[in-house]
Design a protein around this motif. Structure first.
Motif, PDB file in Angstrom:
ATOM      1  N   ASN A   7       0.870  -1.171   0.000  1.00  0.00           N
ATOM      2  CA  ASN A   7       0.000   0.000   0.000  1.00  0.00           C
ATOM      3  C   ASN A   7       0.900   1.212   0.000  1.00  0.00           C
ATOM      4  OD1 ASN A   7      -2.110  -1.750   0.354  1.00  0.00           O
ATOM      5  ND2 ASN A   7      -2.767  -0.924   2.307  1.00  0.00           N
ATOM      6  N   GLN A   8       0.596   2.179  -0.851  1.00  0.00           N
ATOM      7  CA  GLN A   8       1.390   3.400  -0.887  1.00  0.00           C
ATOM      8  C   GLN A   8       0.458   4.581  -0.690  1.00  0.00           C
ATOM      9  OE1 GLN A   8       3.480   4.509  -4.562  1.00  0.00           O
ATOM     10  NE2 GLN A   8       5.233   4.965  -3.282  1.00  0.00           N
ATOM     11  N   GLU A   9       0.923   5.539   0.084  1.00  0.00           N
ATOM     12  CA  GLU A   9       0.123   6.729   0.348  1.00  0.00           C
ATOM     13  C   GLU A   9       1.003   7.964   0.223  1.00  0.00           C
ATOM     14  OE1 GLU A   9      -2.305   8.497   4.119  1.00  0.00           O
ATOM     15  OE2 GLU A   9      -2.599   6.382   3.654  1.00  0.00           O
ATOM     16  N   GLU A  29       3.290  -6.115   2.564  1.00  0.00           N
ATOM     17  CA  GLU A  29       2.540  -7.129   3.295  1.00  0.00           C
ATOM     18  C   GLU A  29       3.377  -7.837   4.355  1.00  0.00           C
ATOM     19  OE1 GLU A  29       1.008 -10.412   1.032  1.00  0.00           O
ATOM     20  OE2 GLU A  29       2.855 -10.634  -0.072  1.00  0.00           O
ATOM     21  N   THR A  30       4.692  -7.759   4.257  1.00  0.00           N
ATOM     22  CA  THR A  30       5.573  -8.369   5.257  1.00  0.00           C
ATOM     23  C   THR A  30       5.770  -7.474   6.474  1.00  0.00           C
ATOM     24  OG1 THR A  30       7.480  -7.433   4.123  1.00  0.00           O
ATOM     25  CG2 THR A  30       6.866  -9.691   3.536  1.00  0.00           C
ATOM     26  N   GLY A  31       5.205  -6.269   6.449  1.00  0.00           N
ATOM     27  CA  GLY A  31       5.367  -5.314   7.536  1.00  0.00           C
ATOM     28  C   GLY A  31       6.489  -4.325   7.301  1.00  0.00           C
ATOM     29  N   VAL A  32       7.263  -4.528   6.231  1.00  0.00           N
ATOM     30  CA  VAL A  32       8.327  -3.581   5.904  1.00  0.00           C
ATOM     31  C   VAL A  32       7.685  -2.228   5.589  1.00  0.00           C
ATOM     32  CG1 VAL A  32      10.108  -3.014   4.198  1.00  0.00           C
ATOM     33  CG2 VAL A  32       9.909  -5.351   5.074  1.00  0.00           C
ATOM     34  N   ALA A  65      -0.160   1.076   9.563  1.00  0.00           N
ATOM     35  CA  ALA A  65      -0.298   0.316   8.314  1.00  0.00           C
ATOM     36  C   ALA A  65       0.708  -0.831   8.280  1.00  0.00           C
ATOM     37  CB  ALA A  65      -0.105   1.224   7.102  1.00  0.00           C
ATOM     38  N   SER A  66       1.937  -0.574   8.723  1.00  0.00           N
ATOM     39  CA  SER A  66       2.956  -1.613   8.781  1.00  0.00           C
ATOM     40  C   SER A  66       2.551  -2.713   9.758  1.00  0.00           C
ATOM     41  CB  SER A  66       4.302  -1.000   9.195  1.00  0.00           C
ATOM     42  OG  SER A  66       5.253  -2.011   9.427  1.00  0.00           O
ATOM     43  N   LYS A  67       2.075  -2.308  10.911  1.00  0.00           N
ATOM     44  CA  LYS A  67       1.647  -3.261  11.935  1.00  0.00           C
ATOM     45  C   LYS A  67       0.478  -4.109  11.428  1.00  0.00           C
ATOM     46  CE  LYS A  67       0.088  -3.346  16.735  1.00  0.00           C
ATOM     47  NZ  LYS A  67      -0.242  -2.504  17.896  1.00  0.00           N
ATOM     48  N   THR A  72      -1.320  -9.743   9.401  1.00  0.00           N
ATOM     49  CA  THR A  72      -2.039 -10.654   8.503  1.00  0.00           C
ATOM     50  C   THR A  72      -1.110 -11.425   7.577  1.00  0.00           C
ATOM     51  OG1 THR A  72      -2.373  -8.913   6.852  1.00  0.00           O
ATOM     52  CG2 THR A  72      -4.109  -9.194   8.514  1.00  0.00           C
ATOM     53  N   TYR A  73       0.197 -11.193   7.703  1.00  0.00           N
ATOM     54  CA  TYR A  73       1.164 -11.840   6.809  1.00  0.00           C
ATOM     55  C   TYR A  73       1.377 -13.296   7.197  1.00  0.00           C
ATOM     56  CZ  TYR A  73       5.478 -12.909   4.331  1.00  0.00           C
ATOM     57  OH  TYR A  73       6.421 -13.492   3.526  1.00  0.00           O
ATOM     58  N   ILE A  74       1.327 -14.143   6.197  1.00  0.00           N
ATOM     59  CA  ILE A  74       1.613 -15.566   6.393  1.00  0.00           C
ATOM     60  C   ILE A  74       2.801 -15.908   5.512  1.00  0.00           C
ATOM     61  CG2 ILE A  74       0.733 -17.898   6.144  1.00  0.00           C
ATOM     62  CD1 ILE A  74      -2.102 -16.687   6.457  1.00  0.00           C
TER      63      ILE A  74
END
Length: 78
Positions: A7-9, A29-32, A65-67, A72-74
């Motif tokens: 996601n970019q904002e 999606e990895t939280g990076v 957003a990172s958190k 939800t990352y698997i």
């Protein structure tokens, strides 16, 4: 190969309808989290409590957003 969605904002921080700074973040999606913060008008930014508060709010949103992405990352099994 699994793609790492993002996601970019992009936000401008305005004082009296003038852009004094920009804040861009990308949460993967990895939280990076990648953040770019640019002050375009230092005097206008530093003299405005509202601008500093806006920047703090945007940073909190980016961290959330990172958190959220990380929660939800698997990870794929290799």
């Amino acid at each position: 190969m699994k793609k790492n969605t993002q996601n970019q904002e992009f936000n401008n921080i305005l004082v009296d309808e003038n852009s004094v700074a920009s804040f861009i973040f990308t949460a993967y999606e990895t939280g990076v989290l990648e953040v770019q913060f640019t002050i375009n008008n230092p005097k206008g930014f530093h003299n405005s409590e509202e601008a500093k508060n806006d920047m703090n709010g945007l940073m909190e949103a980016a961290l959330q957003a990172s958190k959220d992405k990380l929660s939800t990352y698997i990870a794929t099994e290799n």
